[in-house]
Design a protein around this motif. Structure first.
Motif, PDB file in Angstrom:
ATOM      1  N   ALA A  83       0.813  -1.211   0.000  1.00 29.74           N
ATOM      2  CA  ALA A  83       0.000   0.000   0.000  1.00 29.74           C
ATOM      3  C   ALA A  83       0.848   1.264   0.000  1.00 29.74           C
ATOM      4  O   ALA A  83       0.389   2.313  -0.407  1.00 29.74           O
ATOM      5  CB  ALA A  83      -0.945   0.017   1.193  1.00 29.74           C
ATOM      6  N   ARG A 135       0.904   2.351  -4.757  1.00 28.37           N
ATOM      7  CA  ARG A 135       0.261   1.108  -4.337  1.00 28.37           C
ATOM      8  C   ARG A 135       0.620   0.058  -5.367  1.00 28.37           C
ATOM      9  O   ARG A 135       0.439   0.282  -6.557  1.00 28.37           O
ATOM     10  CB  ARG A 135      -1.247   1.278  -4.338  1.00 28.37           C
ATOM     11  CG  ARG A 135      -1.810   1.949  -3.139  1.00 28.37           C
ATOM     12  CD  ARG A 135      -3.317   1.899  -3.195  1.00 28.37           C
ATOM     13  NE  ARG A 135      -3.870   2.490  -1.996  1.00 28.37           N
ATOM     14  CZ  ARG A 135      -4.759   3.485  -2.003  1.00 28.37           C
ATOM     15  NH1 ARG A 135      -5.193   3.965  -3.137  1.00 28.37           N
ATOM     16  NH2 ARG A 135      -5.218   3.969  -0.887  1.00 28.37           N
ATOM     17  N   GLY A 166      -1.301  -4.106  -2.025  1.00 25.16           N
ATOM     18  CA  GLY A 166      -1.860  -2.875  -1.495  1.00 25.16           C
ATOM     19  C   GLY A 166      -3.070  -2.375  -2.251  1.00 25.16           C
ATOM     20  O   GLY A 166      -3.443  -1.222  -2.136  1.00 25.16           O
ATOM     21  N   CYS A 167      -3.703  -3.232  -3.053  1.00 21.75           N
ATOM     22  CA  CYS A 167      -4.812  -2.748  -3.852  1.00 21.75           C
ATOM     23  C   CYS A 167      -6.145  -3.323  -3.399  1.00 21.75           C
ATOM     24  O   CYS A 167      -7.106  -3.387  -4.153  1.00 21.75           O
ATOM     25  CB  CYS A 167      -4.581  -3.025  -5.332  1.00 21.75           C
ATOM     26  SG  CYS A 167      -3.284  -2.001  -5.990  1.00 21.75           S
ATOM     27  N   GLY A 168      -6.217  -3.788  -2.173  1.00 19.87           N
ATOM     28  CA  GLY A 168      -7.484  -4.273  -1.643  1.00 19.87           C
ATOM     29  C   GLY A 168      -7.894  -5.604  -2.240  1.00 19.87           C
ATOM     30  O   GLY A 168      -7.147  -6.233  -2.977  1.00 19.87           O
ATOM     31  N   GLY A 169      -9.089  -6.078  -1.881  1.00 24.64           N
ATOM     32  CA  GLY A 169      -9.529  -7.400  -2.313  1.00 24.64           C
ATOM     33  C   GLY A 169     -10.191  -7.420  -3.646  1.00 24.64           C
ATOM     34  O   GLY A 169     -10.507  -6.481  -4.263  1.00 24.64           O
TER      35      GLY A 169
END
Lengths: 169, 109
Positions: A83, A135, A166-169
């Motif tokens: 992230a 990210r 770091g880019c979320g789910g």
């Protein structure tokens, strides 16, 4: 205070449930309809892209010259947290009124949308230098591509290993 | 979250005319990333992130950054500035909600 917040709970639950329903509907809408680019708000979801597609979109068939020591790219070898990955692009390319670095593109190959940022310089800047925090979704190459005012492209590339994306789910 | 849009800037003091200094600037901003629902479908909405950063010195544009969601939360940017005369450096951040946040710094010799 305690009593009133207790009284609010059922209301809040139903509200959350409503939110969930709205989310699912939005997802379904995304499946069916492709929004036109002009009408979409600035923050709308952009389609996924491979890095090749990004490079073609940005540069067409122009050649990417290896930057050698013209561009110094500073990135961690291993990024524990995807992230926040610090990047520094420092270049010794000229920065005069008629021959300067027009833009620096920061592209991470493995991201959903590979283009991280595009920096448009003016000769007023004095030199082409840029630092930011990126990210990164997955381990992969990160490139910095400098575009000169005459259209010449220079590319510097480094691989970064990402422990947690770091880019979320 | 009440602090969204707080801009902080750090500018070193140049010692002589024509020196190139490195300006660092930080904005408090969530830079929302694309969210997915339980089945992995992308949720369509107007995500709030900074998409444009413009730096000007005495009204002259120094650089413009087009940022995307793949820039970290509370983004930090560093960029060069050639200081030929004292003046005011202004950095404006625009997010996808249409809000513009500004930070200014005065540069003296």
């Amino acid at each position: 205070m305690g009593q009133s917040s207790y009284g609010n709970i059922p209301e809040r639950r139903s509200f959350l449930k409503l939110l969930g329903v709205a989310g699912v509907t939005a997802g379904a809408a995304a499946l069916g309809i492709v929004p036109s680019l002009q009408a979409a708000p600035l923050g709308a979801v952009q389609p996924e892209e491979t890095v090749e597609a990004t490079l073609t979109r940005l540069f067409g068939s122009r050649t990417l010259n290896p930057a050698g020591d013209k561009i110094k790219l500073e990135l961690p070898l291993i990024a524990e947290n995807g992230a926040v990955v610090p990047i520094k692009v420092d270049s010794s390319l000229p920065m005069t009124a008629n021959n300067y670095v027009k833009s620096i593109y920061i592209i991470s190959d493995k991201n959903r949308r590979p283009l991280n940022a595009k920096v448009n310089f003016t000769p007023e800047a004095g030199k082409a230098y840029f630092a930011a925090n990126l990210r990164l979704g997955k381990s992969g190459n990160v490139r910095a591509i400098a575009e000169m005012s005459d259209g010449t492209l220079y590319q510097a590339m480094q691989e970064v290993k990402v422990t947690v994306g770091g880019c979320g789910g | 979250m009440s602090e969204i849009g707080k801009v902080r800037m750090r500018v070193p003091t140049p010692t002589k005319k024509g020196e190139i200094v490195t300006v660092r600037t930080l904005i408090t901003h969530p830079m929302e990333i694309v969210k997915r629902d339980k089945v992995g479908k992308v949720i369509e909405k107007n995500y709030n992130f900074v998409y444009k950063v413009v730096a000007t010195y005495n009204g002259k544009k120094i650089l413009e950054v087009e940022t995307t969601q793949s820039v970290s939360q509370n983004p930090l940017f560093a960029f060069p500035l050639k200081v030929d005369e004292p003046g005011v450096l202004k950095v404006a951040f625009t997010d996808t909600q249409g809000k513009t946040y500004e930070g200014t710094a005065e540069i003296k010799f």
